[in-house]
Design a protein around this motif. Structure first.
Motif, PDB file in Angstrom:
ATOM      1  N   LEU A   1      18.792  18.040 -23.568  1.00 46.53           N
ATOM      2  CA  LEU A   1      19.933  17.266 -23.602  1.00 46.53           C
ATOM      3  C   LEU A   1      19.793  15.820 -23.889  1.00 46.53           C
ATOM      4  N   MET A   2      18.686  15.393 -23.487  1.00 46.63           N
ATOM      5  CA  MET A   2      18.399  13.600 -23.980  1.00 46.63           C
ATOM      6  C   MET A   2      18.484  13.771 -25.450  1.00 46.63           C
ATOM      7  N   GLU A   3      17.603  14.793 -26.047  1.00 47.73           N
ATOM      8  CA  GLU A   3      17.269  14.759 -27.601  1.00 47.73           C
ATOM      9  C   GLU A   3      18.673  14.889 -28.188  1.00 47.73           C
ATOM     10  N   ARG A   4      19.552  15.805 -27.586  1.00 46.93           N
ATOM     11  CA  ARG A   4      20.856  15.980 -28.288  1.00 46.93           C
ATOM     12  C   ARG A   4      21.740  14.755 -28.314  1.00 46.93           C
ATOM     13  N   TRP A   5      21.818  14.055 -26.978  1.00 45.40           N
ATOM     14  CA  TRP A   5      22.515  12.801 -26.876  1.00 45.40           C
ATOM     15  C   TRP A   5      21.843  11.525 -27.327  1.00 45.40           C
ATOM     16  N   ARG A   6      20.465  11.646 -27.628  1.00 40.05           N
ATOM     17  CA  ARG A   6      19.824  10.581 -28.153  1.00 40.05           C
ATOM     18  C   ARG A   6      19.968   9.306 -27.450  1.00 40.05           C
ATOM     19  N   SER A   7      19.797   9.718 -26.185  1.00 43.56           N
ATOM     20  CA  SER A   7      19.630   8.498 -24.885  1.00 43.56           C
ATOM     21  C   SER A   7      18.962   8.956 -24.010  1.00 43.56           C
TER      22      SER A   7
END
Length: 523
Positions: A307-313
């Motif tokens: 999820l962090m990778e997808r949202w880039r944050s």
């Protein structure tokens, strides 16, 4: 922080900022590159946390045949170790910056100190394993010896917690987040086979893991020395009202208090599974419990990182949510322990695994965004965690003693309800998610220097005055008006005036818009 020779060095400071900023625009958000530095961090950190948990868990290295779950050697060693480690870490949180401001630590001194403590930890583990194998009854001599070993263990645990905390805090988390999560999952691998080992195998594990952790940690000695010297210099410059406010940072206190509640509940429920169940968990199922912990914790962290990778944050609150969720599930499952001990036991172990991960993630976030010295954050958060464990253990033992063996099972639903209540209070009142916004998870893609640089760019672009720029930089790190007032030695009305003026110049109305303005510059 200085690097090692060649490419195998951690990236921090402006270099990390450049790497992070360039990576934000292209490629993966989180680094999955495993070079020599990250492999050393992975192995050393996993070895340390695995060793600690092997000694404090009921089915770890010190489980004996006299009393289920240890009892004879494990209990006094565990209580003494956690009390000593907790007290030492809290003292370090208070005194470390002042001591380091007065005198630095040389790389040679750090190397020898860590080596001696590594030997001390390994020796205490080996003797503990031997004592648990030889003990045939709970005598005063065995209790005294186990308590003494626990005090030695506590010194090692405290020192290496601070050391690894300083190493982790020195990195841009984008560079090592995957490594840290992998280490916190791999720590459960030794648990799968420890039940199959004899005393010699357990002794080898008890001695080998601290030494392996030391061998890996010594590769970061130069970085530790420079980080600690910088910490002392920074503390010397921050004397006065600003320094007093930093020491009293309320976010650090809230994070530590909430995680104290989480650790207390897990140990409380954990112990109740042992002392209030009708039958002990079959020894043949121990390995399966840890396989479940390994699989579930790994899948959970993979989802969070995805999820962090997808949202880039950064979304550190995801770790907090999952720790809370599994803590509640483990507490609710406690009444099932009387007839379904395996299920209750496995869930609460998963909760513990995720709570430990949450502690490391939030501690790093506080040290980074709030600029609180890492020894203060690590000492406060983990000092309270280590103290929470014997407190939860003692509460369960007292409840068992008060209720008596016959009535214990009837209390399990009430114990589960009380545990859930404590977790809810911690999650809703002590550290609500809105407080985690002060850690500005979206902005954590920046290093210290690149965040400061971005604030400077925004201030120049919008024509902020020097004082408005200082207020702007503090607001970007989540500081409130009271902190800014004392940090800059100006009145509250003056702070509000500067904030109103810079909001007008920036064309914004809230702090969230301010954070978005900084974030937009990363594109």
């Amino acid at each position: 922080m200085a690097g090692n020779d060649g490419d195998d060095r951690p990236f921090t400071g402006t270099e990390t900022g450049r790497r992070a900023d360039s990576a934000a625009g292209a490629g993966a958000f989180l680094s999955v590159h495993f070079d020599a530095v990250r492999i050393r961090l992975l192995i050393g950190f996993a070895s340390f946390v695995a060793w600690v948990n092997l000694l404090i868990c009921f089915e770890g290295l010190l489980r004996d045949t006299v009393a289920y779950g240890g009892g004879v050697v494990r209990d006094p060693l565990f209580v003494a170790a956690m009390l000593v480690a907790g007290v030492v870490l809290i003292v370090a949180a208070t005194c470390a910056p002042r001591v380091l401001a007065e005198k630095g630590l040389s790389p040679r001194g750090i190397t020898w100190g860590l080596a001696l403590l590594g030997v001390l930890g390994g020796a205490s583990g080996v003797v503990g394993v031997a004592l648990s194998a030889l003990a045939i009854s709970n005598t005063t001599a065995v209790w005294a010896a186990a308590t003494a070993l626990g005090c030695m263990t506590g010194l090692f645990v405290a020192a290496y917690t601070l050391a690894w905390g300083s190493v982790v805090a020195a990195f841009d988390m984008r560079e090592i987040l995957v490594v840290i999560c992998a280490a916190l999952c791999l720590q459960w691998v030794p648990f799968v086979g420890v039940v199959l080992m004899g005393s010699l195998g357990k002794a080898a594990l008890a001695a080998g893991l601290p030494l392996l952790s030391w061998w890996c940690l010594r590769g970061f000695v130069d970085e530790l020395a420079q980080a600690r010297s910088a910490l002392g210099a920074r503390r010397a410059r921050s004397e006065g009202a600003a320094g007093r406010i930093a020491r009293g940072d309320f976010v650090t206190g809230r994070v530590a208090a909430a995680l104290f509640c989480f650790a207390f509940v897990v140990q409380f429920v954990w112990t109740c599974n042992i002392v209030m169940g009708e039958e002990p968990l079959s020894e043949g199922l121990f390995w399966l419990v840890y396989v479940c912990v390994l699989v579930v914790s790994t899948l959970t962290m993979v989802v969070i990182l995805g999820l962090m990778e997808r949202w880039r944050s950064y979304r550190m609150e995801l770790f907090y949510r999952m720790a809370f969720a599994f803590g509640v599930l483990g507490s609710v499952a406690l009444p099932l322990a009387y007839n379904h001990l395996f299920f209750s036991y496995a869930v609460i172990y998963v909760a513990y695994a995720l709570i430990v991960a949450t502690m490391w993630m939030l501690a790093w976030s506080v040290a980074f965004m709030r600029k609180v010295p890492s020894p203060r954050v690590i000492g406060c958060v983990f000092g309270l965690q280590y103290l929470a464990l014997p407190c939860g253990f003692a509460a369960a033992k007292l409840m068992q003693w008060w209720a008596g063996a016959q009535a214990s099972s009837g209390l399990l639903p009430y114990v589960g309800f009380a545990a859930v209540a404590v977790l809810v209070v911690a999650y809703v009142l002590v550290l609500p998610e809105r407080t985690l916004l002060l850690l500005s998870p979206r902005l954590l893609r920046l290093s210290h220097e690149s965040l400061d640089e971005r604030c400077g760019d925004v201030a120049r672009a919008f024509g902020l005055t020097e004082r408005e720029g200082e207020v702007f930089a503090l607001l970007a790190r989540g500081r409130d008006v009271g902190y800014i007032e004392q940090a800059l030695f100006i009145s509250r009305n003056t702070v509000n005036t500067h904030r109103k003026n810079l909001y007008r110049k920036l064309g914004i109305h809230t702090q969230q818009e301010l954070l978005s303005l900084i974030e937009d510059g990363l594109a």
